[in-house]
Design an enzyme around this catalytic site. Sequence first.
Site, PDB file in Angstrom:
ATOM      1  CB  SER A  25     155.178  -7.644  13.180  1.00  0.00           C
ATOM      2  OG  SER A  25     154.427  -8.449  14.077  1.00  0.00           O
ATOM      3  CE1 TYR A  57     159.708 -10.608  14.301  1.00  0.00           C
ATOM      4  CE2 TYR A  57     157.620 -10.069  15.354  1.00  0.00           C
ATOM      5  CZ  TYR A  57     158.345 -10.400  14.224  1.00  0.00           C
ATOM      6  OH  TYR A  57     157.706 -10.500  13.010  1.00  0.00           O
ATOM      7  CE  LYS A  80     159.362  -7.621  12.072  1.00  0.00           C
ATOM      8  NZ  LYS A  80     159.849  -7.569  10.671  1.00  0.00           N
TER       9      LYS A  80
HETATM   10  P1  NAP Z   1     160.145 -16.954   6.997  1.00  0.00           P
HETATM   11  O1  NAP Z   1     159.150 -17.927   6.483  1.00  0.00           O
HETATM   12  O2  NAP Z   1     161.037 -17.350   8.123  1.00  0.00           O
HETATM   13  O3  NAP Z   1     161.010 -16.430   5.770  1.00  0.00           O
HETATM   14  C1  NAP Z   1     161.956 -15.408   5.968  1.00  0.00           C
HETATM   15  C2  NAP Z   1     162.840 -15.322   4.756  1.00  0.00           C
HETATM   16  O4  NAP Z   1     163.807 -14.278   5.038  1.00  0.00           O
HETATM   17  C3  NAP Z   1     163.641 -16.604   4.517  1.00  0.00           C
HETATM   18  O5  NAP Z   1     163.788 -16.829   3.141  1.00  0.00           O
HETATM   19  C4  NAP Z   1     164.962 -16.290   5.179  1.00  0.00           C
HETATM   20  O6  NAP Z   1     166.057 -17.016   4.670  1.00  0.00           O
HETATM   21  C5  NAP Z   1     165.119 -14.820   4.859  1.00  0.00           C
HETATM   22  N1  NAP Z   1     166.076 -14.208   5.774  1.00  0.00           N
HETATM   23  C6  NAP Z   1     166.037 -14.219   7.124  1.00  0.00           C
HETATM   24  N2  NAP Z   1     167.147 -13.669   7.611  1.00  0.00           N
HETATM   25  C7  NAP Z   1     167.890 -13.289   6.547  1.00  0.00           C
HETATM   26  C8  NAP Z   1     169.158 -12.684   6.397  1.00  0.00           C
HETATM   27  N3  NAP Z   1     169.898 -12.377   7.465  1.00  0.00           N
HETATM   28  N4  NAP Z   1     169.632 -12.431   5.161  1.00  0.00           N
HETATM   29  C9  NAP Z   1     168.906 -12.766   4.073  1.00  0.00           C
HETATM   30  N5  NAP Z   1     167.704 -13.359   4.137  1.00  0.00           N
HETATM   31  C10 NAP Z   1     167.211 -13.627   5.364  1.00  0.00           C
HETATM   32  O7  NAP Z   1     159.438 -15.618   7.525  1.00  0.00           O
HETATM   33  P2  NAP Z   1     158.043 -14.947   7.124  1.00  0.00           P
HETATM   34  O8  NAP Z   1     157.022 -15.465   8.078  1.00  0.00           O
HETATM   35  O9  NAP Z   1     157.796 -15.042   5.667  1.00  0.00           O
HETATM   36  O10 NAP Z   1     158.358 -13.446   7.570  1.00  0.00           O
HETATM   37  C11 NAP Z   1     158.689 -12.439   6.644  1.00  0.00           C
HETATM   38  C12 NAP Z   1     158.553 -11.090   7.338  1.00  0.00           C
HETATM   39  O11 NAP Z   1     157.240 -10.963   7.859  1.00  0.00           O
HETATM   40  C13 NAP Z   1     159.498 -10.910   8.523  1.00  0.00           C
HETATM   41  O12 NAP Z   1     160.004  -9.605   8.532  1.00  0.00           O
HETATM   42  C14 NAP Z   1     158.597 -11.147   9.718  1.00  0.00           C
HETATM   43  O13 NAP Z   1     159.068 -10.478  10.875  1.00  0.00           O
HETATM   44  C15 NAP Z   1     157.297 -10.582   9.209  1.00  0.00           C
HETATM   45  N6  NAP Z   1     156.114 -11.102   9.887  1.00  0.00           N
HETATM   46  C16 NAP Z   1     155.863 -12.443   9.928  1.00  0.00           C
HETATM   47  C17 NAP Z   1     154.730 -12.910  10.604  1.00  0.00           C
HETATM   48  C18 NAP Z   1     154.410 -14.374  10.695  1.00  0.00           C
HETATM   49  O14 NAP Z   1     153.600 -14.740  11.555  1.00  0.00           O
HETATM   50  N7  NAP Z   1     154.977 -15.227   9.868  1.00  0.00           N
HETATM   51  C19 NAP Z   1     153.872 -11.993  11.213  1.00  0.00           C
HETATM   52  C20 NAP Z   1     154.148 -10.635  11.144  1.00  0.00           C
HETATM   53  C21 NAP Z   1     155.271 -10.202  10.477  1.00  0.00           C
HETATM   54  P3  NAP Z   1     166.663 -18.280   5.502  1.00  0.00           P
HETATM   55  O15 NAP Z   1     165.494 -19.165   5.813  1.00  0.00           O
HETATM   56  O16 NAP Z   1     167.634 -18.851   4.572  1.00  0.00           O
HETATM   57  O17 NAP Z   1     167.268 -17.681   6.740  1.00  0.00           O
END
Ligand code: NAP
Length: 244
Positions: A136, A149, A153
């Site tokens: 991130s 967080y 990261k």
């Molecule tokens: P999201 O919509 O919350 O989806 C995350 C996915 O990961 C969900 O399917 C979730 O399953 C799964 N997950 C979480 N904890 C888990 C665990 N303990 N075991 C197995 N699966 C797990 O998140 P996203 O926005 O796509 O984010 C994905 C990545 O991008 C993350 O690493 C996040 O830090 C990074 N990121 C996101 C953003 C943003 O603004 N969205 C920005 C920068 C970086 P459940 O829902 O069933 O828990």
Amino acid sequence: MELSFAGRRALVTGAGKGIGRSVAVALRAAGAQVIALSRSPEDLESLSRECPGVETLCVDLGDWSATEAALCNIGAVDLLVNNAGVALLQPFLDVTREAFDRSFDVNVRAVVLVSQIVARQMIERGVGGAIVNVSSQASQVALQEHAVYCATKGALDMMTKVMALELGPKKIRVNCVNPTVVMTDMGRANWSDAQKAAPMLNRIPLGRFAEVDDVVHSVLFLLSDKSAMITGACLPVDGGFLVT
Ligand code: NAP
């Protein structure tokens, strides 16, 4: 630039929702065999319906033993996307042990375990491969209520570099992508408030948050042979946020 992953087998963590789900769908569309790992069975069932042929693995990556057991017969994997992550936001003075442990267990410790399992079999097979960690912009800049967080990261960026250093001689490339806010469930949960979002948006030279596809394209590039000479990189997908 057309990317083909025909003949490659890819493991994507956190593939139930958001960025991970779209990466899994895009890899499948580009010809890869895909193993989608996530926590909620209903998400994996709907992904299987949307994307027939995707293999699924349901496990909580915060549980080291369960993850080891789930992955022990994973077989050949050429491409790994460590995408699963949690964002448990708290003011620094209110950070709890539970949120700290959960965040590091999922965002950092699970990356170590899953990557060890995958890299060991790549090395045994003598084939090499590519790993992309989803970090991130928060790895490199302080954000209110993001102490834990940001720390996870930041750790992931450095983990990526050391993995690149140690696994490079085995022909395994390791990179990360560092997105700004992406409007997934996680993004919406933390950034839907227009008042909170405005100062962040104002610092992004391109003037918008990232779309999921912006991240997917960068992940696929770093997995592909088009980035054959790139390893240990942290690629901002941030519309320029980190230049200021
Ligand atoms: P999201 O919509 O919350 O989806 C995350 C996915 O990961 C969900 O399917 C979730 O399953 C799964 N997950 C979480 N904890 C888990 C665990 N303990 N075991 C197995 N699966 C797990 O998140 P996203 O926005 O796509 O984010 C994905 C990545 O991008 C993350 O690493 C996040 O830090 C990074 N990121 C996101 C953003 C943003 O603004 N969205 C920005 C920068 C970086 P459940 O829902 O069933 O828990």
